[in-house]
Design an enzyme around this catalytic site. Sequence first.
Site, mmCIF file in Angstrom:
data_model
loop_
_atom_site.group_PDB
_atom_site.id
_atom_site.type_symbol
_atom_site.label_atom_id
_atom_site.label_comp_id
_atom_site.label_asym_id
_atom_site.label_seq_id
_atom_site.Cartn_x
_atom_site.Cartn_y
_atom_site.Cartn_z
ATOM 1 N N ASP A 242 -11.554 1.809 4.143
ATOM 2 C CA ASP A 242 -10.857 2.737 4.904
ATOM 3 C C ASP A 242 -11.889 3.395 5.942
ATOM 4 O OD1 ASP A 242 -9.209 4.466 6.308
ATOM 5 O OD2 ASP A 242 -8.844 5.616 4.457
ATOM 6 N N LYS B 150 -4.956 11.061 -4.627
ATOM 7 C CA LYS B 150 -6.309 11.339 -3.998
ATOM 8 C C LYS B 150 -7.089 11.813 -5.348
ATOM 9 C CE LYS B 150 -5.772 11.094 0.524
ATOM 10 N NZ LYS B 150 -6.644 10.022 1.053
ATOM 11 N N GLU C 205 1.354 3.856 5.212
ATOM 12 C CA GLU C 205 1.360 5.148 4.818
ATOM 13 C C GLU C 205 1.489 5.932 5.724
ATOM 14 O OE1 GLU C 205 -2.745 5.858 3.129
ATOM 15 O OE2 GLU C 205 -3.602 5.983 5.256
HETATM 16 O O1 LIG Z 1 -6.474 7.869 3.851
HETATM 17 C C1 LIG Z 1 -7.046 8.663 4.085
HETATM 18 O O2 LIG Z 1 -8.237 8.532 3.682
HETATM 19 C C2 LIG Z 1 -6.466 9.754 4.871
HETATM 20 C C3 LIG Z 1 -4.986 9.925 4.468
HETATM 21 C C4 LIG Z 1 -3.970 9.063 4.421
HETATM 22 C C5 LIG Z 1 -3.134 9.311 3.607
HETATM 23 C C6 LIG Z 1 -3.678 10.627 3.004
HETATM 24 O O3 LIG Z 1 -2.963 11.462 2.280
HETATM 25 O O4 LIG Z 1 -5.005 11.208 3.520
HETATM 26 MN MN LIG Z 2 -8.356 6.656 2.706
#
Ligand SMILES: O=C(O)C[C@H]1C=CC(=O)O1
Ligand SMILES: [Mn+2]
Length: 384
Positions: A250, A170, A328
């Site tokens: 996304d 992230k 995920e």
């Molecule tokens: O992908 C996202 O924006 C949201 C989410 C999915 C996995 C994660 O760590 O956050």
């Molecule tokens: Mn995402």
Amino acid sequence: MNTSPTIHSIEAILVDLPTIRAHKLAMTTMMRQTLVIVRLVCSDGLTGIGEATTIGGLAYGDQSPESIKSAIDTYLAPLLVGTDATRVNVAMQRVAASVQGNSFAKSAVEIALLDVQGQRLGLPVHALLGGAMRSALPVLWTLASGDATRDVDEALALIEARRHKVFKLKIGSHPLAEDIAHVQAIRRGLGDEVMLTVDVNQAWDETTAVQGIAALEAIGVSLIEQPVARRNRRALKRLAARFDVAIMADEAVHDAIDAFDLATDAAADVYALKISQAGGLWPTLRAAAVADAAGVGIYGGTLLEGSIGSIAAAHVFAASPTLAWGTELFGPLLLKDDIVVQRPEYRDFELQLPQVPGLGVQLDLDKLAYYRRDRASQAVAVTA
Ligand SMILES: O=C(O)C[C@H]1C=CC(=O)O1
Ligand SMILES: [Mn+2]
């Protein structure tokens, strides 16, 4: 005379569960997750369960756990109680005719309807969706502790345990140079063979994205998720055309219509599909069909759902004809405790798909009573 079972009641319950560690995204840091749990009781005595989650309340999107519960209690439940419980499409069309938006509430209710219908017919939910293409789903893990050393240790332990071998980082909440240094440190710690992806969660403007993606390509990142604002589709399109690395939409892709619009513009190589953003399991499959038709890759996304929502998503992504980028669906693993009897099974880098009727997940009623947000008023109700 129609003798089909009818919907007797629909209840939406807020449940707060702690996370195993802080989970840092560009827009919020999560220390807990709130689940909106739906219990749908039918006149034949069967009960279906559903779930919806958001990330950081209203930090990620425009629906909150509280608004989901309110939409279900005030609008969806009165529309559905007393109607045929077996015709899921008719029920959801009835809701669509009277409720705009509110995809999360719709998804949670549709999951419960499919769960109960599967139990009734003796079929797993994936069978109701046309049958599973795969019996287990690859699941990546998000490294988001905020600390590169800790992230590397976490990833190495997960590879060793054969739980995850692909990792999503992230980024986007720090200046670009810091974010790139963070990704580089993790790449060094894990070596060149481990597949890494990044999620910018809309944090960059286009100029920053051009620099950032070039640097990430050089580090060998495989996928760049939502680098720019959700509504800035033209920038997404220019980035997808400019770079070789796969660009994933996304937040920009919720349902089949978004999928169609983005595909028309060739604005992304991959779509992260999420059941609650699409408005349910069938709507997710419809968005997947558009992606397939356009040659866009499919990725099974999460809004960090708990066990019920993650297993519901697993049924859909198992039934999707293509799933080029895996999933995920690790949400349950981020939670310190759970409200289901048996937690989902993760083995050999994959989430195992339940093969029993319905979703294949049962609520643990003691845990639910303990973690539900209104437990104080519930205790009063029991003793009164
Ligand atoms: O992908 C996202 O924006 C949201 C989410 C999915 C996995 C994660 O760590 O956050
Ligand atoms: Mn995402």
